[in-house]
Scaffold this motif. Sequence first.
Motif, PDB file in Angstrom:
ATOM      1  N   GLU A  29       0.830  -1.209   0.000  1.00  0.00           N
ATOM      2  CA  GLU A  29       0.000   0.000   0.000  1.00  0.00           C
ATOM      3  C   GLU A  29       0.869   1.265   0.000  1.00  0.00           C
ATOM      4  N   GLY A  30       1.844   1.264  -0.922  1.00  0.00           N
ATOM      5  CA  GLY A  30       2.690   2.448  -1.076  1.00  0.00           C
ATOM      6  C   GLY A  30       3.515   2.783   0.147  1.00  0.00           C
ATOM      7  N   GLY A  31       3.913   1.785   0.902  1.00  0.00           N
ATOM      8  CA  GLY A  31       4.752   2.030   2.072  1.00  0.00           C
ATOM      9  C   GLY A  31       3.966   2.248   3.354  1.00  0.00           C
ATOM     10  N   ARG A  32       2.666   2.133   3.287  1.00  0.00           N
ATOM     11  CA  ARG A  32       1.867   2.348   4.494  1.00  0.00           C
ATOM     12  C   ARG A  32       2.002   1.183   5.473  1.00  0.00           C
ATOM     13  N   ILE A  33       2.427   0.053   4.956  1.00  0.00           N
ATOM     14  CA  ILE A  33       2.836  -1.072   5.803  1.00  0.00           C
ATOM     15  C   ILE A  33       4.230  -1.469   5.346  1.00  0.00           C
ATOM     16  N   ARG A  34       5.131  -1.582   6.319  1.00  0.00           N
ATOM     17  CA  ARG A  34       6.518  -1.925   5.995  1.00  0.00           C
ATOM     18  C   ARG A  34       7.015  -2.957   7.002  1.00  0.00           C
ATOM     19  N   VAL A  35       7.664  -3.984   6.480  1.00  0.00           N
ATOM     20  CA  VAL A  35       8.232  -5.041   7.309  1.00  0.00           C
ATOM     21  C   VAL A  35       9.737  -5.053   7.073  1.00  0.00           C
ATOM     22  N   ILE A  36      10.494  -5.077   8.149  1.00  0.00           N
ATOM     23  CA  ILE A  36      11.955  -5.150   8.068  1.00  0.00           C
ATOM     24  C   ILE A  36      12.384  -6.470   8.695  1.00  0.00           C
ATOM     25  N   ALA A  37      13.246  -7.190   7.973  1.00  0.00           N
ATOM     26  CA  ALA A  37      13.724  -8.501   8.423  1.00  0.00           C
ATOM     27  C   ALA A  37      15.218  -8.605   8.147  1.00  0.00           C
ATOM     28  N   THR A  38      15.823  -9.649   8.702  1.00  0.00           N
ATOM     29  CA  THR A  38      17.202  -9.957   8.340  1.00  0.00           C
ATOM     30  C   THR A  38      17.175 -10.872   7.129  1.00  0.00           C
ATOM     31  N   ALA A  39      18.310 -11.021   6.482  1.00  0.00           N
ATOM     32  CA  ALA A  39      18.406 -11.933   5.346  1.00  0.00           C
ATOM     33  C   ALA A  39      18.290 -13.388   5.807  1.00  0.00           C
ATOM     34  N   ASN A  40      18.334 -13.627   7.115  1.00  0.00           N
ATOM     35  CA  ASN A  40      18.090 -14.961   7.687  1.00  0.00           C
ATOM     36  C   ASN A  40      16.616 -15.170   8.011  1.00  0.00           C
ATOM     37  N   LYS A  41      15.761 -14.280   7.500  1.00  0.00           N
ATOM     38  CA  LYS A  41      14.302 -14.393   7.621  1.00  0.00           C
ATOM     39  C   LYS A  41      13.791 -14.204   9.038  1.00  0.00           C
ATOM     40  N   GLU A  42      14.450 -13.371   9.810  1.00  0.00           N
ATOM     41  CA  GLU A  42      13.968 -13.020  11.137  1.00  0.00           C
ATOM     42  C   GLU A  42      13.333 -11.639  11.055  1.00  0.00           C
ATOM     43  N   ILE A  43      12.039 -11.556  11.370  1.00  0.00           N
ATOM     44  CA  ILE A  43      11.327 -10.285  11.324  1.00  0.00           C
ATOM     45  C   ILE A  43      11.816  -9.424  12.482  1.00  0.00           C
ATOM     46  N   LYS A  44      12.240  -8.212  12.171  1.00  0.00           N
ATOM     47  CA  LYS A  44      12.779  -7.306  13.181  1.00  0.00           C
ATOM     48  C   LYS A  44      11.819  -6.172  13.526  1.00  0.00           C
ATOM     49  N   GLU A  45      11.021  -5.762  12.548  1.00  0.00           N
ATOM     50  CA  GLU A  45      10.183  -4.587  12.775  1.00  0.00           C
ATOM     51  C   GLU A  45       8.990  -4.606  11.822  1.00  0.00           C
ATOM     52  N   VAL A  46       7.857  -4.144  12.321  1.00  0.00           N
ATOM     53  CA  VAL A  46       6.662  -3.965  11.508  1.00  0.00           C
ATOM     54  C   VAL A  46       6.167  -2.550  11.742  1.00  0.00           C
ATOM     55  N   GLN A  47       5.994  -1.808  10.659  1.00  0.00           N
ATOM     56  CA  GLN A  47       5.490  -0.433  10.745  1.00  0.00           C
ATOM     57  C   GLN A  47       4.168  -0.356   9.992  1.00  0.00           C
ATOM     58  N   ILE A  48       3.128   0.129  10.682  1.00  0.00           N
ATOM     59  CA  ILE A  48       1.817   0.281  10.067  1.00  0.00           C
ATOM     60  C   ILE A  48       1.373   1.727  10.257  1.00  0.00           C
ATOM     61  N   SER A  49       1.041   2.369   9.153  1.00  0.00           N
ATOM     62  CA  SER A  49       0.601   3.755   9.178  1.00  0.00           C
ATOM     63  C   SER A  49      -0.687   3.890   9.989  1.00  0.00           C
ATOM     64  N   GLU A  50      -0.766   4.927  10.783  1.00  0.00           N
ATOM     65  CA  GLU A  50      -1.980   5.202  11.565  1.00  0.00           C
ATOM     66  C   GLU A  50      -3.197   5.342  10.661  1.00  0.00           C
ATOM     67  N   GLU A  51      -2.994   5.854   9.461  1.00  0.00           N
ATOM     68  CA  GLU A  51      -4.105   6.050   8.518  1.00  0.00           C
ATOM     69  C   GLU A  51      -4.856   4.752   8.248  1.00  0.00           C
ATOM     70  N   LEU A  52      -4.111   3.639   8.169  1.00  0.00           N
ATOM     71  CA  LEU A  52      -4.757   2.360   7.884  1.00  0.00           C
ATOM     72  C   LEU A  52      -5.696   1.934   9.005  1.00  0.00           C
TER      73      LEU A  52
END
Length: 106
Positions: A29-52
């Motif tokens: 959704e154009g960056g309104r949800i963003r997931v950051i992980a390591t290349a070892n597939k460990e999720i480090k961060e989830v960012q969700i826009s307040e607008e959603l």
Amino acid sequence: MFDKLMQAQQRAEEIKARLNNISVSGEAEGGRIRVIATANKEIKEVQISEELFTEGDKEQVEELLIVALNKALAQADSVSQTEMAAASQDLLGGLGGLGGLGNLFK
């Protein structure tokens, strides 16, 4: 030969450590949800826009989160495969082709 196996194991551990330090991301959704992980597939961060949360329903947010997660994991796979391919090439080159067997992988 045993030395080569030990080197391969050490190389694999080095790659895993390096992959832990490589960040990948997936967006929806154009960056309104963003997931950051390591290349070892460990999720480090989830960012969700307040607008959603104010304009979207729960199902929409969940679907977009799945899209972002899958994109991040696909990017992690790509980075991991690239690193492993490079390591395999180094290892096969270091083994002198194993009497011509190295040509099977080219």
